[in-house]
Design an enzyme around this catalytic site. Structure first.
Site, PDB file in Angstrom:
ATOM      1  N   GLU A  84      20.269 -79.560  18.949  1.00 15.13           N
ATOM      2  CA  GLU A  84      20.873 -78.258  18.677  1.00 15.13           C
ATOM      3  C   GLU A  84      21.413 -78.194  17.255  1.00 15.13           C
ATOM      4  OE1 GLU A  84      23.720 -77.076  21.620  1.00 15.13           O
ATOM      5  OE2 GLU A  84      22.577 -78.022  23.234  1.00 15.13           O
ATOM      6  N   CYS A  97      25.623 -76.304  10.855  1.00 16.96           N
ATOM      7  CA  CYS A  97      26.161 -77.368  11.700  1.00 16.96           C
ATOM      8  C   CYS A  97      24.974 -78.114  12.284  1.00 16.96           C
ATOM      9  CB  CYS A  97      27.037 -76.792  12.808  1.00 16.96           C
ATOM     10  SG  CYS A  97      27.701 -78.047  13.940  1.00 16.96           S
ATOM     11  N   CYS A 104      24.292 -88.462  22.845  1.00 22.12           N
ATOM     12  CA  CYS A 104      25.419 -89.197  22.257  1.00 22.12           C
ATOM     13  C   CYS A 104      25.831 -90.330  23.186  1.00 22.12           C
ATOM     14  CB  CYS A 104      26.597 -88.252  22.023  1.00 22.12           C
ATOM     15  SG  CYS A 104      27.979 -89.003  21.138  1.00 22.12           S
ATOM     16  N   CYS A 108      32.498 -88.772  25.553  1.00 20.27           N
ATOM     17  CA  CYS A 108      33.822 -88.144  25.594  1.00 20.27           C
ATOM     18  C   CYS A 108      33.908 -87.239  26.825  1.00 20.27           C
ATOM     19  CB  CYS A 108      34.067 -87.332  24.325  1.00 20.27           C
ATOM     20  SG  CYS A 108      33.982 -88.338  22.812  1.00 20.27           S
ATOM     21  N   CYS A 111      32.857 -83.387  26.708  1.00 22.57           N
ATOM     22  CA  CYS A 111      31.753 -83.018  25.827  1.00 22.57           C
ATOM     23  C   CYS A 111      30.435 -82.869  26.580  1.00 22.57           C
ATOM     24  CB  CYS A 111      31.600 -84.071  24.730  1.00 22.57           C
ATOM     25  SG  CYS A 111      30.256 -83.730  23.586  1.00 22.57           S
ATOM     26  N   GLY A 151      25.898 -85.686  18.826  1.00 24.20           N
ATOM     27  CA  GLY A 151      25.909 -87.066  18.375  1.00 24.20           C
ATOM     28  C   GLY A 151      27.109 -87.418  17.524  1.00 24.20           C
ATOM     29  N   GLU A 152      27.257 -88.702  17.263  1.00 23.93           N
ATOM     30  CA  GLU A 152      28.322 -89.257  16.436  1.00 23.93           C
ATOM     31  C   GLU A 152      27.694 -89.745  15.128  1.00 23.93           C
ATOM     32  OE1 GLU A 152      31.053 -90.711  14.407  1.00 23.93           O
ATOM     33  OE2 GLU A 152      31.843 -89.986  16.325  1.00 23.93           O
ATOM     34  N   SER A 183      32.037 -85.327  10.871  1.00 23.75           N
ATOM     35  CA  SER A 183      32.948 -85.397  12.011  1.00 23.75           C
ATOM     36  C   SER A 183      32.764 -86.714  12.753  1.00 23.75           C
ATOM     37  CB  SER A 183      32.670 -84.228  12.958  1.00 23.75           C
ATOM     38  OG  SER A 183      33.458 -84.335  14.131  1.00 23.75           O
ATOM     39  N   SER A 206      38.164 -86.201  15.381  1.00 28.21           N
ATOM     40  CA  SER A 206      38.506 -85.637  16.693  1.00 28.21           C
ATOM     41  C   SER A 206      39.636 -86.459  17.293  1.00 28.21           C
ATOM     42  CB  SER A 206      37.274 -85.670  17.611  1.00 28.21           C
ATOM     43  OG  SER A 206      36.245 -84.863  17.084  1.00 28.21           O
ATOM     44  N   LEU A 207      40.847 -85.942  17.188  1.00 27.66           N
ATOM     45  CA  LEU A 207      42.030 -86.688  17.627  1.00 27.66           C
ATOM     46  C   LEU A 207      42.348 -86.383  19.089  1.00 27.66           C
ATOM     47  CD1 LEU A 207      43.625 -88.677  15.930  1.00 27.66           C
ATOM     48  CD2 LEU A 207      45.361 -86.914  15.604  1.00 27.66           C
ATOM     49  N   CYS A 325      28.500 -77.567  20.738  1.00 32.85           N
ATOM     50  CA  CYS A 325      27.495 -78.620  20.716  1.00 32.85           C
ATOM     51  C   CYS A 325      27.122 -79.109  22.114  1.00 32.85           C
ATOM     52  CB  CYS A 325      28.012 -79.802  19.901  1.00 32.85           C
ATOM     53  SG  CYS A 325      28.549 -79.326  18.263  1.00 32.85           S
TER      54      CYS A 325
END
Length: 342
Positions: A84, A97, A104, A108, A111, A151-152, A183, A206-207, A325
């Site tokens: 995406e 974006c 991923c 999380c 997510c 993804g990360e 990110s 991302s806290l 996402c």
């Protein structure tokens, strides 16, 4: 390939370095075939077609928001993997974006991408192709890039670094580093490495929690890189890059949105050059978490501001088209799975 790598290949083929610059320039313009590179000789174009490939992404679906002109794309890669990407319009121009992985690994809790599982890393070419496909479809030029899609990025580190090199190159897409945001959910070791490289990108972390107990419930990576260790890495990056770190904080009803959480958070980050971006949680089908009520978000924001923390609340772009996402891919995969069962 970056410019140096293309130059090396071209010299092996017996051509001169200026040919490599021509090729790199065409790729930066979004050329999808070597035939488009009309200032190259026919002979060279023929050799390039025989030896190399330009990767592109095919549009499966696209949705344009009626609210804010955000366009969401579901794209297919050469091996059939689906990713995406999103194009967003702001007063300063268009922001892309993009995704860095198909799926991923981070898993999380809130997510949609993680729920869909992990397939593989994307190459730098596949990251670039998202920009080019969207730009060609919309007939625009992107001035900003955020690596906040599926993804990360820091888990696909080498390909991410090469992508950044290509899009920020003066001979390439020439997007300034200050206009690129990366990110992460908190891979502190890679944040330290970014600090050493002094890339001066915008780092978005991302806290989502003010302490380890809550954060471990939301983000599995916190068990590897606890909050204090992560925040030390963020402070190191902010001082090295001389740029504020953005802490993204998804407001989750009854989990992390109390005034006490706001006080804990302000105490944790008050010494770090930073900005807090409070965002509405994007709820996913079957998920356990719910979006905070607006009054709780406003109160949370007020507590941070009273303690001198720079804070904004983000408007949710493309909400009517599931622009967050992983949601589109997640639904697409569910339909495909249900079809197989039938």
């Amino acid at each position: 390939m970056n410019l140096e790598e293309i130059s090396g290949e071209i010299e092996i083929l017996g051509y001169r370095r200026f040919h490599a610059r021509q090729i790199f320039s065409w790729l930066a313009k979004g050329a999808l075939t070597f035939d488009e590179m009309t200032d190259l000789s026919f002979e060279l174009r023929l050799i390039l077609k025989e030896k190399y490939k330009i990767f592109d992404a095919k549009i499966i679906q696209s949705f344009c928001s009626k609210n804010d002109s955000t366009v969401k794309y579901l794209l297919s890669l050469e091996d059939g993997e689906k990713i995406e990407s999103v194009a967003m319009k702001y007063h300063h121009g268009y922001t892309a974006c993009i995704s860095s992985q198909a799926g991923c690994k981070m898993n999380c809790s809130f997510c949609a991408t993680g729920k869909g599982g992990f397939s593989r890393n994307l190459t730098s070419s596949e990251m670039v192709s998202q920009l080019q496909t969207m730009a060609a479809d919309m007939k625009i030029r992107f001035s900003n890039v955020v690596m906040m899609g599926m993804g990360e990025p820091l888990d696909n580190y080498e390909n991410t670094l090469k992508f950044l090199e290509i899009v920020t190159s003066e001979r390439g897409m020439n997007i300034g580093k200050r206009h690129v945001s990366i990110s992460t959910c908190g891979l502190a070791d890679k944040i330290y490495d970014l600090a050493i490289r002094k890339l001066r990108l915008t780092l978005s972390v991302s806290l989502h929690a003010p302490n380890d107990k809550i954060r471990s419930k939301i983000l599995k990576i916190n068990e590897v890189f606890p909050l204090d260790y992560l925040l030390k890495a963020c402070e190191t990056y902010a001082l090295s890059a001389r740029r504020r770190v953005t802490f993204v904080y998804a407001m989750i009803d009854g989990v992390n949105d109390s005034s006490d959480c706001a006080r804990q958070l302000s105490k944790k980050i008050c010494h770090i050059p930073c900005h807090v971006n409070l965002i509405p949680l994007n709820e996913i089908e079957g998920g356990e978490f719910k979006r905070s009520r607006s009054e709780r978000t406003m109160k949370f924001c007020k507590v941070l501001m009273e303690r001198g923390i720079s804070v904004t609340t983000r408007r949710s772009l493309g909400g009517d088209i599931n622009a967050s996402c992983g949601q589109l891919r997640f639904r697409n995969n569910l339909r495909a799975r249900d079809g197989l069962r039938q």
